[in-house]
Motif scaffolding. Structure first.
Motif, short mmCIF file in Angstrom:
data_model
loop_
_atom_site.label_atom_id
_atom_site.label_comp_id
_atom_site.label_asym_id
_atom_site.label_seq_id
_atom_site.Cartn_x
_atom_site.Cartn_y
_atom_site.Cartn_z
N PHE A 30 0.80 -1.23 0.00
CA PHE A 30 0.00 0.00 0.00
C PHE A 30 0.83 1.28 0.00
O PHE A 30 0.48 2.24 -0.70
N PRO A 31 1.91 1.37 0.79
CA PRO A 31 2.65 2.65 0.83
C PRO A 31 3.16 3.11 -0.54
O PRO A 31 3.33 4.31 -0.75
N ASN A 32 3.39 2.17 -1.44
CA ASN A 32 3.86 2.51 -2.79
C ASN A 32 2.95 1.83 -3.82
O ASN A 32 3.43 1.17 -4.75
N TRP A 33 1.64 2.02 -3.64
CA TRP A 33 0.68 1.24 -4.41
C TRP A 33 0.81 1.43 -5.91
O TRP A 33 0.88 0.47 -6.67
N HIS A 34 0.85 2.65 -6.38
CA HIS A 34 0.89 2.88 -7.82
C HIS A 34 2.22 2.42 -8.42
O HIS A 34 2.26 1.98 -9.58
N GLU A 35 3.28 2.47 -7.64
CA GLU A 35 4.56 1.93 -8.09
C GLU A 35 4.48 0.41 -8.21
O GLU A 35 5.07 -0.18 -9.14
N PHE A 36 3.79 -0.22 -7.27
CA PHE A 36 3.59 -1.67 -7.32
C PHE A 36 2.82 -2.07 -8.57
O PHE A 36 3.19 -3.02 -9.28
N ILE A 37 1.76 -1.33 -8.88
CA ILE A 37 0.97 -1.61 -10.08
C ILE A 37 1.82 -1.45 -11.34
O ILE A 37 1.76 -2.27 -12.26
N ALA A 38 2.63 -0.40 -11.37
CA ALA A 38 3.49 -0.16 -12.53
C ALA A 38 4.53 -1.27 -12.67
O ALA A 38 4.83 -1.71 -13.79
N LYS A 39 5.07 -1.72 -11.55
CA LYS A 39 6.08 -2.78 -11.59
C LYS A 39 5.48 -4.06 -12.17
O LYS A 39 6.10 -4.74 -13.00
N GLN A 40 4.27 -4.40 -11.74
CA GLN A 40 3.59 -5.58 -12.29
C GLN A 40 3.34 -5.42 -13.79
O GLN A 40 3.58 -6.33 -14.58
N PHE A 41 2.86 -4.24 -14.16
CA PHE A 41 2.51 -3.98 -15.56
C PHE A 41 3.74 -4.12 -16.45
O PHE A 41 3.71 -4.82 -17.47
N TYR A 42 4.83 -3.49 -16.08
CA TYR A 42 6.02 -3.51 -16.93
C TYR A 42 6.74 -4.86 -16.88
O TYR A 42 7.47 -5.20 -17.82
N SER A 43 6.51 -5.63 -15.82
CA SER A 43 7.03 -6.99 -15.80
C SER A 43 6.33 -7.84 -16.85
O SER A 43 6.97 -8.54 -17.65
N PHE A 44 4.99 -7.75 -16.90
CA PHE A 44 4.25 -8.50 -17.91
C PHE A 44 4.48 -7.92 -19.31
O PHE A 44 4.33 -8.65 -20.31
N ALA A 45 4.83 -6.64 -19.39
CA ALA A 45 5.08 -6.03 -20.69
C ALA A 45 6.20 -6.73 -21.45
O ALA A 45 6.19 -6.79 -22.69
N GLU A 46 7.17 -7.29 -20.72
CA GLU A 46 8.26 -8.02 -21.37
C GLU A 46 7.73 -9.23 -22.12
O GLU A 46 8.24 -9.60 -23.18
N ASP A 47 6.68 -9.86 -21.58
CA ASP A 47 6.06 -11.01 -22.25
C ASP A 47 5.10 -10.56 -23.34
O ASP A 47 5.03 -11.16 -24.41
N VAL A 48 4.36 -9.48 -23.05
CA VAL A 48 3.39 -8.97 -24.03
C VAL A 48 4.10 -8.56 -25.32
O VAL A 48 3.60 -8.77 -26.43
N LYS A 49 5.27 -7.98 -25.16
CA LYS A 49 6.03 -7.49 -26.32
C LYS A 49 6.31 -8.59 -27.33
O LYS A 49 6.44 -8.33 -28.54
N GLU A 50 6.36 -9.83 -26.87
CA GLU A 50 6.67 -10.95 -27.74
C GLU A 50 5.49 -11.38 -28.61
O GLU A 50 5.68 -12.08 -29.61
N VAL A 51 4.27 -10.95 -28.25
CA VAL A 51 3.09 -11.45 -28.97
C VAL A 51 2.23 -10.36 -29.60
O VAL A 51 1.37 -10.66 -30.43
N LEU A 52 2.43 -9.09 -29.23
CA LEU A 52 1.66 -8.00 -29.84
C LEU A 52 2.48 -7.30 -30.91
O LEU A 52 3.70 -7.21 -30.82
N ASP A 53 1.78 -6.76 -31.92
CA ASP A 53 2.50 -5.95 -32.90
C ASP A 53 2.93 -4.66 -32.22
O ASP A 53 2.35 -4.22 -31.23
N GLU A 54 3.95 -4.02 -32.76
CA GLU A 54 4.61 -2.91 -32.08
C GLU A 54 3.67 -1.73 -31.86
O GLU A 54 3.70 -1.09 -30.80
N ASP A 55 2.81 -1.43 -32.82
CA ASP A 55 1.90 -0.28 -32.68
C ASP A 55 0.93 -0.50 -31.51
O ASP A 55 0.70 0.42 -30.71
N LEU A 56 0.37 -1.69 -31.43
CA LEU A 56 -0.56 -2.00 -30.35
C LEU A 56 0.16 -2.01 -29.01
O LEU A 56 -0.38 -1.52 -28.00
N TYR A 57 1.36 -2.53 -28.99
CA TYR A 57 2.15 -2.58 -27.76
C TYR A 57 2.46 -1.16 -27.27
O TYR A 57 2.25 -0.84 -26.09
N MET A 58 2.95 -0.30 -28.14
CA MET A 58 3.30 1.06 -27.74
C MET A 58 2.06 1.87 -27.34
O MET A 58 2.11 2.68 -26.41
N ALA A 59 0.95 1.64 -28.02
CA ALA A 59 -0.30 2.31 -27.65
C ALA A 59 -0.73 1.89 -26.24
O ALA A 59 -1.26 2.71 -25.47
#
Length: 287
Positions: free
Chosen positions: A129-158
């Motif tokens: 909780f003390p760093n909630w939005h940072e925690f959410i961002a950390k989770q998001f960008y962790s999964f982004a490494e996997d998402v990048k492998e399956v989405l086209d670049e335009d959709l990924y960057m959007a």
């Protein structure tokens, strides 16, 4: 592995059936020789085992959950296992009464009333909780490494731009509260018009309540305003609910994005239907 776990728990079983809709851990329903049923759960990782073990102690007496009958810390081949009592009933279906929705809201609110304390094993159940939005961002960008492998670049960057834009519009977090992180119909058990309880605590945290409304809204409440009203009434009978309109679009977006990454991480071929469903949601939200 299940044979090894059954030996550890000294179970004499008539049948062992794997439970469907358990995406991370492996769960078996075991019928004993006396006719009773118990559940054996093998979490996906050691961290998830330790987190869920602590959750049974934290939640006991606050919300209805299975009874922890026994547990095993595992070995080099197994991350650990639980022996659990049966909650009578079946997972929540799409067809349910307003009374059920009210009970679900009240149960979730009772869970959200649980705060971290000196007696809580905070080393096991992380307080984000003390760093909630940072925690959410950390989770998001962790999964982004996997998402990048399956989405086209335009959709990924959007998607990355959308995340940063929506994150900046979030209200102040609501908490710290005990949050389930996977509060969905498959983890809510209902029996003859009554909510028996909730299951599956390997992803729990102390954090902001706002993350816990996404899946129950998407899979149960969204299509029926009457159910949503009853659910909110039940929740508000225990504690005030936040403004869902201010947070649901953001969490619906990151749930779809992270689920695409999860599908790739766990094996796209076997999780392809889940991947496709979330890809549709992502594209709709980016239009």
């Amino acid at each position: 592995m299940v044979d090894q776990v059954l030996k550890q728990f000294k179970l004499q079983v008539i049948s062992v059936d794997e439970v469907e809709d358990s995406f991370s851990s492996t769960v078996y329903k075991c019928t004993l020789q006396n006719g009773e049923s118990v559940f054996v759960k093998i979490p996906y990782t050691r961290v998830k085992y330790e987190r869920e073990l602590a959750a049974y102690e934290v939640l006991a007496g606050h919300v209805p959950i299975p009874k922890l009958l026994d547990y095993w810390a595992g070995d080099d081949n197994c991350p650990g296992a639980f022996l659990l009592s049966e909650l009578k009933g079946k997972p929540l279906s799409a067809v349910a009464s307003p009374e059920i929705a009210y009970q679900i809201g009240a149960m979730q609110a009772a869970m959200h009333q649980i705060k971290p304390s000196n007696s809580t094993e905070l080393g096991t159940i992380q307080n984000e909780f003390p760093n909630w939005h940072e925690f959410i961002a950390k989770q998001f960008y962790s999964f982004a490494e996997d998402v990048k492998e399956v989405l086209d670049e335009d959709l990924y960057m959007a998607s990355l731009r959308k995340f940063e834009e929506m994150k900046g519009e979030l209200p102040e977090p609501d908490g710290p509260s005990f949050v389930h992180m996977d509060f969905r119909p498959a983890n809510i058990i209902v029996d003859e018009g009554q909510v028996s309880g909730m299951i599956d605590f390997e992803s729990v945290r102390f954090g902001s309540t706002e993350i816990d409304f996404t899946k129950i809204h998407r899979d149960f409440l969204k299509a029926d305003p009457v159910l949503l009203d009853s659910y909110e009434e039940g929740y508000n009978s225990i504690r005030p609910m936040i403004d869902l309109r201010a947070v649901l679009p953001f969490y619906r977006f990151i749930d779809a994005f992270n689920s695409i990454g999860w599908s790739q991480r766990r094996g796209l071929k076997k999780n392809f239907a889940f991947y496709e469903a979330n890809l549709r949601i992502l594209k709709e939200m980016l239009q």
